[in-house]
Scaffold this motif. Structure first.
Motif, PDB file in Angstrom:
ATOM      1  N   LYS A  46       0.434  -1.796  -0.596  1.00 20.07           N
ATOM      2  CA  LYS A  46      -0.115  -0.246  -0.317  1.00 20.07           C
ATOM      3  C   LYS A  46       0.984   1.042   0.377  1.00 20.07           C
ATOM      4  O   LYS A  46       0.390   1.607  -1.018  1.00 20.07           O
ATOM      5  CB  LYS A  46      -1.100   0.104   1.107  1.00 20.07           C
ATOM      6  N   ALA A  47       2.101   1.413   0.929  1.00 18.09           N
ATOM      7  CA  ALA A  47       2.719   2.409   1.001  1.00 18.09           C
ATOM      8  C   ALA A  47       3.448   2.704  -0.975  1.00 18.09           C
ATOM      9  O   ALA A  47       3.981   3.957  -1.263  1.00 18.09           O
ATOM     10  CB  ALA A  47       3.842   2.305   1.851  1.00 18.09           C
ATOM     11  N   PHE A  48       4.241   1.318  -1.246  1.00 15.81           N
ATOM     12  CA  PHE A  48       4.351   1.261  -2.623  1.00 15.81           C
ATOM     13  C   PHE A  48       3.551   2.039  -3.520  1.00 15.81           C
ATOM     14  O   PHE A  48       3.588   2.189  -4.658  1.00 15.81           O
ATOM     15  CB  PHE A  48       4.773   0.086  -3.433  1.00 15.81           C
ATOM     16  N   PHE A  49       2.089   1.190  -3.269  1.00 18.82           N
ATOM     17  CA  PHE A  49       1.670   2.177  -4.472  1.00 18.82           C
ATOM     18  C   PHE A  49       0.855   3.619  -3.998  1.00 18.82           C
ATOM     19  O   PHE A  49       0.788   4.418  -5.101  1.00 18.82           O
ATOM     20  CB  PHE A  49       0.107   1.353  -4.528  1.00 18.82           C
ATOM     21  N   ALA A  50       0.745   3.881  -3.062  1.00 15.67           N
ATOM     22  CA  ALA A  50       0.836   5.431  -2.365  1.00 15.67           C
ATOM     23  C   ALA A  50       1.521   6.551  -2.937  1.00 15.67           C
ATOM     24  O   ALA A  50       1.234   7.438  -3.199  1.00 15.67           O
ATOM     25  CB  ALA A  50       0.690   5.546  -0.941  1.00 15.67           C
ATOM     26  N   SER A  51       2.833   6.147  -2.569  1.00 13.78           N
ATOM     27  CA  SER A  51       3.878   7.509  -3.610  1.00 13.78           C
ATOM     28  C   SER A  51       4.306   7.139  -4.888  1.00 13.78           C
ATOM     29  O   SER A  51       4.357   7.837  -5.539  1.00 13.78           O
ATOM     30  CB  SER A  51       5.818   6.288  -3.545  1.00 13.78           C
ATOM     31  N   ARG A  52       3.101   6.252  -5.553  1.00 12.08           N
ATOM     32  CA  ARG A  52       2.471   6.451  -7.096  1.00 12.08           C
ATOM     33  C   ARG A  52       1.597   7.023  -7.321  1.00 12.08           C
ATOM     34  O   ARG A  52       0.906   6.844  -8.273  1.00 12.08           O
ATOM     35  CB  ARG A  52       3.007   4.936  -7.222  1.00 12.08           C
ATOM     36  N   GLY A  53       1.076   6.839  -6.214  1.00  7.37           N
ATOM     37  CA  GLY A  53      -0.433   8.169  -6.250  1.00  7.37           C
ATOM     38  C   GLY A  53      -1.633   7.188  -6.612  1.00  7.37           C
ATOM     39  O   GLY A  53      -2.343   7.628  -7.413  1.00  7.37           O
ATOM     40  N   MET A  54      -1.851   5.906  -6.391  1.00  9.00           N
ATOM     41  CA  MET A  54      -2.391   4.413  -6.850  1.00  9.00           C
ATOM     42  C   MET A  54      -3.096   4.318  -5.814  1.00  9.00           C
ATOM     43  O   MET A  54      -3.200   2.644  -5.612  1.00  9.00           O
ATOM     44  CB  MET A  54      -1.243   3.514  -7.824  1.00  9.00           C
ATOM     45  N   LEU A  55      -2.990   4.549  -4.787  1.00  6.41           N
ATOM     46  CA  LEU A  55      -3.699   3.602  -3.719  1.00  6.41           C
ATOM     47  C   LEU A  55      -4.734   3.557  -3.706  1.00  6.41           C
ATOM     48  O   LEU A  55      -4.907   2.449  -3.487  1.00  6.41           O
ATOM     49  CB  LEU A  55      -3.139   4.818  -1.944  1.00  6.41           C
ATOM     50  N   GLU A  56      -6.051   4.691  -4.246  1.00  3.63           N
ATOM     51  CA  GLU A  56      -7.016   4.383  -3.832  1.00  3.63           C
ATOM     52  C   GLU A  56      -7.069   2.898  -5.085  1.00  3.63           C
ATOM     53  O   GLU A  56      -8.517   2.353  -4.984  1.00  3.63           O
ATOM     54  CB  GLU A  56      -8.212   5.472  -4.726  1.00  3.63           C
ATOM     55  N   ARG A  57      -6.484   2.719  -5.886  1.00  2.00           N
ATOM     56  CA  ARG A  57      -6.928   1.481  -6.689  1.00  2.00           C
ATOM     57  C   ARG A  57      -6.434  -0.572  -6.314  1.00  2.00           C
ATOM     58  O   ARG A  57      -6.893  -1.306  -6.306  1.00  2.00           O
ATOM     59  CB  ARG A  57      -5.817   1.253  -8.092  1.00  2.00           C
ATOM     60  N   VAL A  58      -6.265  -0.208  -5.054  1.00  2.56           N
ATOM     61  CA  VAL A  58      -5.760  -0.921  -4.370  1.00  2.56           C
ATOM     62  C   VAL A  58      -6.577  -2.314  -3.479  1.00  2.56           C
ATOM     63  O   VAL A  58      -7.410  -0.798  -3.288  1.00  2.56           O
ATOM     64  CB  VAL A  58      -4.869  -0.920  -3.522  1.00  2.56           C
ATOM     65  N   MET A  59      -7.285  -2.925  -3.996  1.00  4.65           N
ATOM     66  CA  MET A  59      -9.224  -3.790  -3.082  1.00  4.65           C
ATOM     67  C   MET A  59      -8.582  -4.751  -1.777  1.00  4.65           C
ATOM     68  O   MET A  59      -7.026  -5.442  -2.627  1.00  4.65           O
ATOM     69  CB  MET A  59      -9.420  -3.851  -3.815  1.00  4.65           C
TER      70      MET A  59
ATOM     71  N   PRO B 102       4.311  -8.699  -7.283  1.00  4.28           N
ATOM     72  CA  PRO B 102       5.584  -8.004  -7.633  1.00  4.28           C
ATOM     73  C   PRO B 102       5.957  -7.254  -7.427  1.00  4.28           C
ATOM     74  O   PRO B 102       6.897  -6.313  -7.549  1.00  4.28           O
ATOM     75  CB  PRO B 102       5.581  -8.328  -9.169  1.00  4.28           C
ATOM     76  N   PHE B 103       5.676  -6.826  -6.465  1.00  5.71           N
ATOM     77  CA  PHE B 103       5.755  -5.340  -5.990  1.00  5.71           C
ATOM     78  C   PHE B 103       5.884  -5.122  -4.117  1.00  5.71           C
ATOM     79  O   PHE B 103       5.945  -6.124  -3.043  1.00  5.71           O
ATOM     80  CB  PHE B 103       4.412  -4.165  -5.807  1.00  5.71           C
ATOM     81  N   ALA B 104       7.184  -4.119  -3.715  1.00  3.00           N
ATOM     82  CA  ALA B 104       7.358  -3.928  -2.881  1.00  3.00           C
ATOM     83  C   ALA B 104       8.461  -5.349  -2.412  1.00  3.00           C
ATOM     84  O   ALA B 104       7.729  -5.573  -0.909  1.00  3.00           O
ATOM     85  CB  ALA B 104       6.580  -3.478  -1.875  1.00  3.00           C
ATOM     86  N   VAL B 105       9.091  -6.100  -3.087  1.00  2.00           N
ATOM     87  CA  VAL B 105       9.381  -6.767  -3.068  1.00  2.00           C
ATOM     88  C   VAL B 105      10.659  -6.825  -2.508  1.00  2.00           C
ATOM     89  O   VAL B 105      11.706  -5.164  -2.040  1.00  2.00           O
ATOM     90  CB  VAL B 105       9.719  -7.855  -3.874  1.00  2.00           C
ATOM     91  N   ASN B 106      11.470  -7.800  -1.751  1.00  2.00           N
ATOM     92  CA  ASN B 106      12.774  -7.731  -0.551  1.00  2.00           C
ATOM     93  C   ASN B 106      13.682  -6.723  -1.731  1.00  2.00           C
ATOM     94  O   ASN B 106      13.519  -7.809  -2.707  1.00  2.00           O
ATOM     95  CB  ASN B 106      13.875  -8.688  -0.003  1.00  2.00           C
ATOM     96  N   GLU B 107      15.002  -7.012  -1.723  1.00  2.00           N
ATOM     97  CA  GLU B 107      15.752  -6.559  -2.525  1.00  2.00           C
ATOM     98  C   GLU B 107      16.847  -7.331  -2.944  1.00  2.00           C
ATOM     99  O   GLU B 107      17.108  -8.511  -2.019  1.00  2.00           O
ATOM    100  CB  GLU B 107      17.308  -5.550  -1.656  1.00  2.00           C
ATOM    101  N   GLY B 108      17.426  -7.408  -4.265  1.00  2.00           N
ATOM    102  CA  GLY B 108      17.857  -8.776  -5.048  1.00  2.00           C
ATOM    103  C   GLY B 108      16.965  -9.627  -5.420  1.00  2.00           C
ATOM    104  O   GLY B 108      16.901 -11.123  -6.117  1.00  2.00           O
ATOM    105  N   VAL B 109      15.796  -9.319  -5.180  1.00  2.00           N
ATOM    106  CA  VAL B 109      14.655 -10.377  -6.105  1.00  2.00           C
ATOM    107  C   VAL B 109      14.188 -10.140  -8.046  1.00  2.00           C
ATOM    108  O   VAL B 109      13.909  -8.598  -8.194  1.00  2.00           O
ATOM    109  CB  VAL B 109      13.122 -10.676  -5.392  1.00  2.00           C
TER     110      VAL B 109
END
Length: 156
Positions: free
Chosen positions: A7-20, A100-107
């Motif tokens: 949610k924080a990942f998509f909020a930073s892209r202005g897309m939080l309201e699209r997360v269901m 595939p969003f907000a995954v750990n580094e190296g993935v």
């Protein structure tokens, strides 16, 4: 919690309201399709593998299955899925909510060709009761996809 990271990942892209988020489970293709009221093939399932000891995600259409020969030809190793505990630890999301969003580094993230037949698809958002509807270009952009692959069967 994994969904909070997404949610924080998509909020930073202005897309939080699209997360269901749902009151029911969307942890499998069938359950996600039911929760969303869409055909299961449009669920973008994210499968987690180990390739040379490193975590790899392959996002496929809901009706696609890994083709072992194609997988081995591309990754130069047999398809070895991560165990449930490994997925949560190495990817950053538990099975049922792997995305595939907000995954750990190296993935490393790969998108399978089986997705390209759709205008939009529905990947999870880090929990077993979440999703987001994305166009294919949006999925490519926000997943930090390394490249498109053709490692699946049974969808054509």
């Amino acid at each position: 919690m994994s969904i909070e990271k997404v949610k924080a990942f998509f909020a930073s892209r202005g897309m939080l309201e699209r997360v269901m988020e749902f009151d029911v489970s969307s942890a499998t293709v069938e359950l996600a399709a039911q929760a969303l009221g869409v055909d299961g093939s449009r669920i973008a399932k994210t499968l987690s593998f180990s390739v040379d000891g490193k975590p790899v995600l392959v996002v496929t259409a809901g009706d696609a299955r890994i083709d072992n020969a194609k997988y081995k030809a591309f990754f130069h190793t047999k398809a070895k899925m991560l165990a449930h505990e490994e997925a949560a630890q190495l990817i950053g999301h538990a099975v049922g909510g792997v995305c595939p969003f907000a995954v750990n580094e190296g993935v490393a993230v790969y998108l399978d060709e089986s997705l390209k037949r759709f205008q939009t698809v529905f990947p999870a958002c880090g929990s077993g009761n979440s999703a987001i509807e994305l166009t294919i270009p949006e999925l490519e952009e926000h997943s930090a996809c390394l490249q498109w692959v053709d490692v699946c069967k049974n969808w054509e």
